[in-house]
Design an enzyme around this catalytic site. Structure first.
Site, PDB file in Angstrom:
ATOM      1  N   ASN A 166     -12.870  -3.164   2.777  1.00  0.00           N
ATOM      2  CA  ASN A 166     -13.733  -1.992   2.933  1.00  0.00           C
ATOM      3  C   ASN A 166     -14.740  -1.992   1.788  1.00  0.00           C
ATOM      4  O   ASN A 166     -14.362  -2.169   0.628  1.00  0.00           O
ATOM      5  CB  ASN A 166     -12.895  -0.714   2.902  1.00  0.00           C
ATOM      6  CG  ASN A 166     -11.914  -0.660   4.068  1.00  0.00           C
ATOM      7  OD1 ASN A 166     -12.171  -1.187   5.133  1.00  0.00           O
ATOM      8  ND2 ASN A 166     -10.771  -0.018   3.847  1.00  0.00           N
ATOM      9  N   HIS A 217     -10.591  -5.150  -3.438  1.00  0.00           N
ATOM     10  CA  HIS A 217      -9.258  -5.475  -2.920  1.00  0.00           C
ATOM     11  C   HIS A 217      -9.355  -5.803  -1.443  1.00  0.00           C
ATOM     12  O   HIS A 217     -10.263  -5.357  -0.755  1.00  0.00           O
ATOM     13  CB  HIS A 217      -8.277  -4.320  -3.137  1.00  0.00           C
ATOM     14  CG  HIS A 217      -8.739  -3.025  -2.527  1.00  0.00           C
ATOM     15  ND1 HIS A 217      -9.699  -2.230  -3.135  1.00  0.00           N
ATOM     16  CD2 HIS A 217      -8.426  -2.407  -1.368  1.00  0.00           C
ATOM     17  CE1 HIS A 217      -9.928  -1.179  -2.371  1.00  0.00           C
ATOM     18  NE2 HIS A 217      -9.177  -1.256  -1.288  1.00  0.00           N
ATOM     19  N   MET A 218      -8.384  -6.542  -0.980  1.00  0.00           N
ATOM     20  CA  MET A 218      -8.306  -6.919   0.427  1.00  0.00           C
ATOM     21  C   MET A 218      -7.037  -6.320   1.022  1.00  0.00           C
ATOM     22  O   MET A 218      -5.971  -6.362   0.402  1.00  0.00           O
ATOM     23  CB  MET A 218      -8.254  -8.447   0.497  1.00  0.00           C
ATOM     24  CG  MET A 218      -8.451  -9.007   1.851  1.00  0.00           C
ATOM     25  SD  MET A 218      -9.106 -10.679   1.731  1.00  0.00           S
ATOM     26  CE  MET A 218      -7.710 -11.527   1.100  1.00  0.00           C
ATOM     27  N   ASP A 225       0.856  -1.191   0.000  1.00  0.00           N
ATOM     28  CA  ASP A 225       0.000   0.000   0.000  1.00  0.00           C
ATOM     29  C   ASP A 225       0.892   1.242   0.000  1.00  0.00           C
ATOM     30  O   ASP A 225       1.900   1.313   0.705  1.00  0.00           O
ATOM     31  CB  ASP A 225      -0.925   0.000   1.230  1.00  0.00           C
ATOM     32  CG  ASP A 225      -2.076   0.994   1.083  1.00  0.00           C
ATOM     33  OD1 ASP A 225      -3.234   0.559   0.967  1.00  0.00           O
ATOM     34  OD2 ASP A 225      -1.802   2.223   1.084  1.00  0.00           O
TER      35      ASP A 225
HETATM   36  P1  AMP Z   1      -9.759   1.443   0.313  1.00  0.00           P
HETATM   37  O1  AMP Z   1      -9.868   2.698   1.136  1.00  0.00           O
HETATM   38  O2  AMP Z   1     -10.140   0.197   1.059  1.00  0.00           O
HETATM   39  O3  AMP Z   1     -10.479   1.586  -0.996  1.00  0.00           O
HETATM   40  O4  AMP Z   1      -8.217   1.260   0.040  1.00  0.00           O
HETATM   41  C1  AMP Z   1      -7.563   1.855  -1.020  1.00  0.00           C
HETATM   42  C2  AMP Z   1      -6.092   1.757  -0.677  1.00  0.00           C
HETATM   43  O5  AMP Z   1      -5.358   1.891  -1.860  1.00  0.00           O
HETATM   44  C3  AMP Z   1      -5.604   2.842   0.294  1.00  0.00           C
HETATM   45  O6  AMP Z   1      -5.056   2.225   1.451  1.00  0.00           O
HETATM   46  C4  AMP Z   1      -4.543   3.576  -0.529  1.00  0.00           C
HETATM   47  O7  AMP Z   1      -3.443   3.984   0.256  1.00  0.00           O
HETATM   48  C5  AMP Z   1      -4.157   2.541  -1.555  1.00  0.00           C
HETATM   49  N1  AMP Z   1      -3.636   3.041  -2.826  1.00  0.00           N
HETATM   50  C6  AMP Z   1      -4.184   3.978  -3.618  1.00  0.00           C
HETATM   51  N2  AMP Z   1      -3.436   4.158  -4.722  1.00  0.00           N
HETATM   52  C7  AMP Z   1      -2.402   3.285  -4.631  1.00  0.00           C
HETATM   53  C8  AMP Z   1      -1.284   2.983  -5.457  1.00  0.00           C
HETATM   54  N3  AMP Z   1      -1.075   3.603  -6.638  1.00  0.00           N
HETATM   55  N4  AMP Z   1      -0.412   2.041  -5.048  1.00  0.00           N
HETATM   56  C9  AMP Z   1      -0.602   1.406  -3.866  1.00  0.00           C
HETATM   57  N5  AMP Z   1      -1.635   1.634  -3.047  1.00  0.00           N
HETATM   58  C10 AMP Z   1      -2.526   2.571  -3.412  1.00  0.00           C
END
Ligand code: AMP
Ligand code: ZN
Length: 111
Positions: free
Chosen positions: A84, A97-98, A29
């Protein structure tokens, strides 16, 4: 489709890959909430958990989490997985995603 996680699975956007198979990519992440914070992302696009009716794929995603935990050596101490879902669930990226969190004691809603 303009989906950031689709672009990560096709490697059009770079990411720190920790494990990959034919169905999933597991990446670090970008904004870690724990010393170990991995995202397990299906290569097929589903906007949320609710949209995915493929029980086999959902089971395989948990299996992938086990493999990631073992590879990163957090399996014995322990880890947390979270999906989420929709706005109040805290979902910000609308591609299923998990999260796998580990490396510190986790408590509270998201630790
Ligand atoms: P959610 O809030 O469950 O939708 O999680 C989305 C996650 O994606 C967050 O924890 C972000 O920090 C992560 N995220 C967003 N863009 C990227 C990226 N380009 N590479 C890695 N993680 C990302
Ligand atoms: Zn997508």
């Amino acid at each position: 489709m303009d989906c950031i996680f689709c672009k990560i699975t096709t490697k059009d956007i770079p990411s720190a890959i920790v494990l990959e198979d034919d169905k999933f990519i597991a990446i670090k992440d970008i904004n870690p909430q724990a010393p170990v914070h991995i995202l397990i992302i299906p290569k097929k696009h589903f906007s949320t958990l609710l949209e995915c009716k493929d029980k086999g794929l959902l089971g395989d995603m948990l299996s992938m989490a086990n493999q990631v935990a073992e590879k990163l050596d957090v399996n014995k101490k322990g880890f947390r997985i979270t999906i989420n879902t929709n706005r109040e669930g805290g979902q910000t990226v609308f591609h299923l995603h998990m999260h796998l969190l580990a490396g510190r004691p986790l408590s509270g809603v998201m630790g």
